[in-house]
Design a protein around this motif. Structure first.
Motif, mmCIF file in Angstrom:
data_model
loop_
_atom_site.group_PDB
_atom_site.id
_atom_site.type_symbol
_atom_site.label_atom_id
_atom_site.label_comp_id
_atom_site.label_asym_id
_atom_site.label_seq_id
_atom_site.Cartn_x
_atom_site.Cartn_y
_atom_site.Cartn_z
ATOM 1 N N TYR A 127 0.807 -1.218 0.000
ATOM 2 C CA TYR A 127 0.000 0.000 0.000
ATOM 3 C C TYR A 127 0.846 1.276 0.000
ATOM 4 O O TYR A 127 0.294 2.368 -0.009
ATOM 5 N N THR A 128 2.157 1.116 0.015
ATOM 6 C CA THR A 128 3.044 2.274 -0.047
ATOM 7 C C THR A 128 4.066 2.084 -1.162
ATOM 8 O O THR A 128 4.811 1.105 -1.164
ATOM 9 N N LEU A 129 4.046 3.017 -2.109
ATOM 10 C CA LEU A 129 5.084 3.101 -3.126
ATOM 11 C C LEU A 129 5.823 4.412 -2.915
ATOM 12 O O LEU A 129 5.251 5.374 -2.388
ATOM 13 N N GLY A 130 7.061 4.449 -3.330
ATOM 14 C CA GLY A 130 7.831 5.679 -3.236
ATOM 15 C C GLY A 130 8.409 6.052 -4.585
ATOM 16 O O GLY A 130 8.866 5.178 -5.332
ATOM 17 N N LEU A 131 8.366 7.329 -4.894
ATOM 18 C CA LEU A 131 9.031 7.830 -6.090
ATOM 19 C C LEU A 131 10.512 7.986 -5.771
ATOM 20 O O LEU A 131 10.864 8.665 -4.801
ATOM 21 N N ILE A 132 11.372 7.345 -6.544
ATOM 22 C CA ILE A 132 12.813 7.443 -6.306
ATOM 23 C C ILE A 132 13.486 8.112 -7.512
ATOM 24 O O ILE A 132 13.051 7.953 -8.644
#
Length: 277
Positions: A42-47
């Protein structure tokens, strides 16, 4: 990019996708949050590459995450670096720019967005390749740096193509080099560094990652959704409108890309750590 991606991901997932800004420390606070998030999908991060790779060794002892804490999912955008001057600059070519610096070292002031960022590393690599000594100044954003360039406060702008493409095509700014293997369609008049004898490649790559503990079925589901979004013609049209070059790299290929970049940059750091100049 993240907000546009979220809009199309909602259609694939059938539920709302919320974009949350976690600013601070050049992205580090967001990546610490990602690394510590529940590995439930449920958590994605933009890297951002290369920044996400360099913090673990340039900020060793104080950084709050490692690459082992996150699992890259997919690269979406690869935005090549551009070295540019104002239209009224005396430098018509990259060679005339290099000659001026050779004749008067550190006389040329070049902008970037922060020590160890892709802009700074691009300028450092170019300076090393050309054997010249540039005078760097850091700005909080490329909009500020572009304004400084047009106002005559700096000599040259080092940033990403998407951030200066309009000014180049409007004739306000002259691109001296794009740091890519081939010319970019949106600024086809700007030659590559390689064409001019400088073997420099530099870009900002932007994609998504998940916490390292996400299960394989959940990872595969998110990867499938990402593919559907990236292959959506409407998403591609919005990226083109923003001059953001879509360059998908999926799954293990993206994991390898991030870790290989880390190893290459770590070797450069061990040989000659970059410091603010």
């Amino acid at each position: 990019m993240a907000r546009i991606f979220a809009k199309y991901a909602e259609e694939e997932l059938g539920q709302r996708v919320v974009v949350v800004n976690r600013p601070g420390a050049g992205g580090e606070l967001g990546w610490v949050h990602l690394a510590n998030a529940a590995p439930d999908g449920y958590t994605l991060g933009l890297i951002n590459s290369p920044v996400v790779e360099v913090y673990p060794f340039t900020r060793e002892g104080s950084v709050g995450y490692s690459l082992d804490d996150i699992r890259p999912l997919a690269n979406i955008i690869t935005d090549p670096g551009v070295l540019a001057v104002a239209a009224n600059s005396p430098y018509q070519t990259l060679e005339s720019f290099v000659t001026a610096v050779q004749e008067n070292p550190r006389s040329v002031v070049v902008s970037h967005e922060g020590i160890g960022g892709d802009d700074h590393l691009a300028a450092l690599n170019f300076a090393k390749e050309a054997d010249i000594d540039l005078n760097f100044v850091s700005y909080s954003g490329n909009a500020e740096a572009t304004a400084a360039l047009l106002g005559g406060h700096i000599t040259a702008f080092q940033g990403n193509m998407s951030e200066v493409v309009n000014q180049i095509n409007e004739g306000k700014v002259r691109g001296l080099a794009v740091w890519s293997n081939e010319r970019i369609d949106a600024i086809s008049q700007v030659p590559t560094g390689k064409e001019q004898g400088y073997d420099v490649l530099a870009a900002a790559s932007r994609g998504f990652a998940v916490p390292a503990g996400v299960s394989q079925p959940v990872y595969d589901k998110l990867l499938s959704v990402t593919r559907e979004v990236v292959e959506n013609p409407e998403f591609l049209a919005e990226m083109a409108q923003l001059n953001m070059p879509v360059n998908p790299i999926y799954g293990q290929d993206y994991v390898d890309f991030i870790h290989e970049s880390h190893d290459r940059l770590k070797a450069l750091w061990d040989q000659e750590p970059w410091i603010e100049q």
